[in-house]
Design an enzyme around this catalytic site. Structure first.
Site, mmCIF file in Angstrom:
data_model
loop_
_atom_site.group_PDB
_atom_site.id
_atom_site.type_symbol
_atom_site.label_atom_id
_atom_site.label_comp_id
_atom_site.label_asym_id
_atom_site.label_seq_id
_atom_site.Cartn_x
_atom_site.Cartn_y
_atom_site.Cartn_z
ATOM 1 N N CYS A 27 0.820 -1.228 -0.056
ATOM 2 C CA CYS A 27 -0.023 -0.140 -0.008
ATOM 3 C C CYS A 27 0.957 1.136 0.026
ATOM 4 C CB CYS A 27 -0.987 -0.004 1.199
ATOM 5 S SG CYS A 27 -2.348 1.009 1.245
ATOM 6 N N HIS A 81 -3.383 -5.532 0.975
ATOM 7 C CA HIS A 81 -3.252 -5.908 2.300
ATOM 8 C C HIS A 81 -3.715 -7.279 2.592
ATOM 9 C CE1 HIS A 81 -2.406 -2.133 4.022
ATOM 10 N NE2 HIS A 81 -3.232 -1.592 3.330
#
Length: 505
Positions: A338, A441
């Site tokens: 991310c 994630h």
């Protein structure tokens, strides 16, 4: 509350932060579920950069997602209506019912959001009461922060709104347990104190029988029963909630053959991405905050962050930026998740000021990925599924699932990592996994992928490959083990009585 449904439940508050409230709530959720009771966790206001994405793509605190799993139910926005995600020392993003609401300073939040917060909490409690028989509620920090107490949205005010009894948890490991318990009770108002129907002493080390005098003293001094003294639980493997528990979760050191260094960014988010490595016996995890700590790891991971450009500047200011580049130049492994993925790009531009507060601001990244990241105002929160992209050259078909939470959009390139089920591409993959960037994630929670990638590193280093570790099979077992541990040291029948016999009149 003005709804048609009475709430049956209990609220768990603590004498301070990180005394074990989340773990107690998780255990109680599984214990009630084991009794055949339909139970839900609830935390009205959570402050954490560790998020959980619900099935409908909404964002709540990760602790409530884990507690829902323990309760054998699906997590929803009603379990955590307000999520505060710090973006700086002075400001937090407010996520209301799973969606980004606005950014407030602490003072602005207290002044402008309180009434809306109260109504949101009432709405969430009413919705949960329609579906569940028992609600186990979690407070935050201490319930007697005098400077904040008049407009708090997460402790005794919530117990009052729901009209439920309260259990107070104290941490004996940090010392001062008697003062913390007595001081907390003394600072409650008379009506608040009447709600406290039990105490739990947590994190005890040694022979519990030696604390019997302490139990008797507390009960005599307060008139409140001690429901249990819980031994300090090492390596319980239940995911933590915030940065206070980060060091405790990863504190035990394994002398593993594989050395993974994770950069501990100031605004790190979703560090639970890396907890699967705790189950790999030959993997050591180290948290690195400065250049002197980095050493010569096999892998560097740059995790997610709530403030990407700020934390990129942190890398530069602490001389980690050039060491990461040198690490890659020497043929070692680098993964960015991310915000870490965004930092690996050539440039990062805050088009609308959502990351830095300054529109059109541009910062140069590590330049390891031939792409640029631009931050807009629209936040993406979704669960995703896909498989390893054929462009990676990986011959076996590896399926992935996880979730995305990010503001930035990263431009396309020729080396995608994941082919998502909607046909879109994610991430970057180069040199047999030596450089990986992704928005996904929970990447390493995918057993087949983690096994493939780690064995590639093992082979490259000349150490034995290992058998796959199946995390999903262990997940439900760890909740049951935790519940059994708690039940063996708690007066479970007394807790049932506290919940069922609470006088609503």
């Amino acid at each position: 509350m003005n709804g048609d449904h009475n709430i049956h439940g209990v609220m768990v508050v603590g004498t301070a932060s990180d005394v074990g409230k989340s773990l107690v709530v998780t255990s109680l959720c599984r214990l009630f579920a084991n009794e055949g009771i339909k139970v839900a966790p609830f935390k009205s206001q959570n402050m954490s950069n560790n998020s959980y994405i619900t099935v409908d793509g909404k964002e709540i605190g990760r602790a409530q997602g884990i507690q829902a799993e323990a309760a054998r139910t699906e997590a929803t926005i009603w379990m955590n209506p307000i999520l505060l995600k710090p973006t700086s020392d002075q400001q937090s993003e407010v996520v209301l019912f799973g969606k980004r609401e606005s950014v407030f300073s602490g003072k602005g939040y207290r002044q402008s959001f309180y009434e809306k917060g109260i109504e949101s909490i009432k709405m969430a409690l009413e919705r949960l009461a329609q579906e569940f028989e028992v609600i186990v509620m979690e407070g935050a920090g201490s319930p007697v922060e005098i400077n904040l107490k008049d407009r708090e949205l997460v402790n005794m005010k919530v117990a009052e709104l729901a009209d439920v009894p309260v259990i107070l948890v104290a941490d004996i490991d940090r010392g001062g347990v008697f003062a913390s318990v007595i001081g907390t009770l003394d600072l409650l108002t008379e009506s608040e104190r009447k709600r406290v129907k039990g105490m739990i002493i947590n994190k005890f080390r040694g022979d519990i029988e030696l604390f019997q005098d302490g139990v008797e003293w507390l009960e005599h001094r307060t008139g409140i029963p001690v429901l249990g003294v819980l031994p300090y639980l090492e390596q319980h493997m239940i995911e933590g909630e915030d940065s206070l528990s980060l060091q405790d979760r990863f504190s035990f050191v394994k002398d593993g053959a594989l050395d993974i260094a994770i950069i501990k960014l100031p605004f790190i988010s979703n560090y639970t991405d890396f907890e699967p490595f705790l189950y790999e016996e030959d993997v050591t995890i180290r948290w690195v905050e400065n250049a002197n700590q980095l050493g010569n790891p096999d892998v560097i991971i740059i995790p997610g962050t709530k403030s990407t450009i700020h934390d990129l500047q942190f890398l530069k200011n602490h001389h980690l930026f050039e060491l990461i580049l040198s690490h890659v130049k020497n043929g070692k492994y680098l993964v960015g998740i991310c915000g870490g993925y965004q930092m690996m790009c050539e440039t990062l531009t805050d088009e609308e000021g959502t990351d830095t507060g300054t529109r059109k601001y541009t910062e140069h990244g590590l330049g390891l990925i031939p792409a640029d990241t631009v931050f807009y105002s629209q936040k993406k929160t979704t669960r995703v599924q896909g498989k390893i992209h054929q462009a990676t050259g990986i011959s076996q078909e590896l399926h992935l699932q996880g979730y995305e939470i990010h503001l930035g959009h990263t431009s396309s390139h020729r080396r995608p990592f994941v082919l998502l089920e909607d046909g879109s591409e994610d991430g970057y993959y180069q040199d047999n996994g030596k450089i990986i960037g992704t928005y996904l994630h929970s990447l390493f929670h995918n057993d087949e992928w983690r096994h493939y990638w780690l064995n590639g590193i093992r082979s490259n280093k000349g150490i034995p490959v290992r058998q796959i570790v199946k995390l999903q099979k262990q997940k439900d077992q760890k909740y049951d083990r935790l519940a059994e541990h708690f039940k063996s040291h708690l007066d479970w029948e007394k807790i049932i009585e506290i919940v069922s016999m609470w006088d609503k009149s």
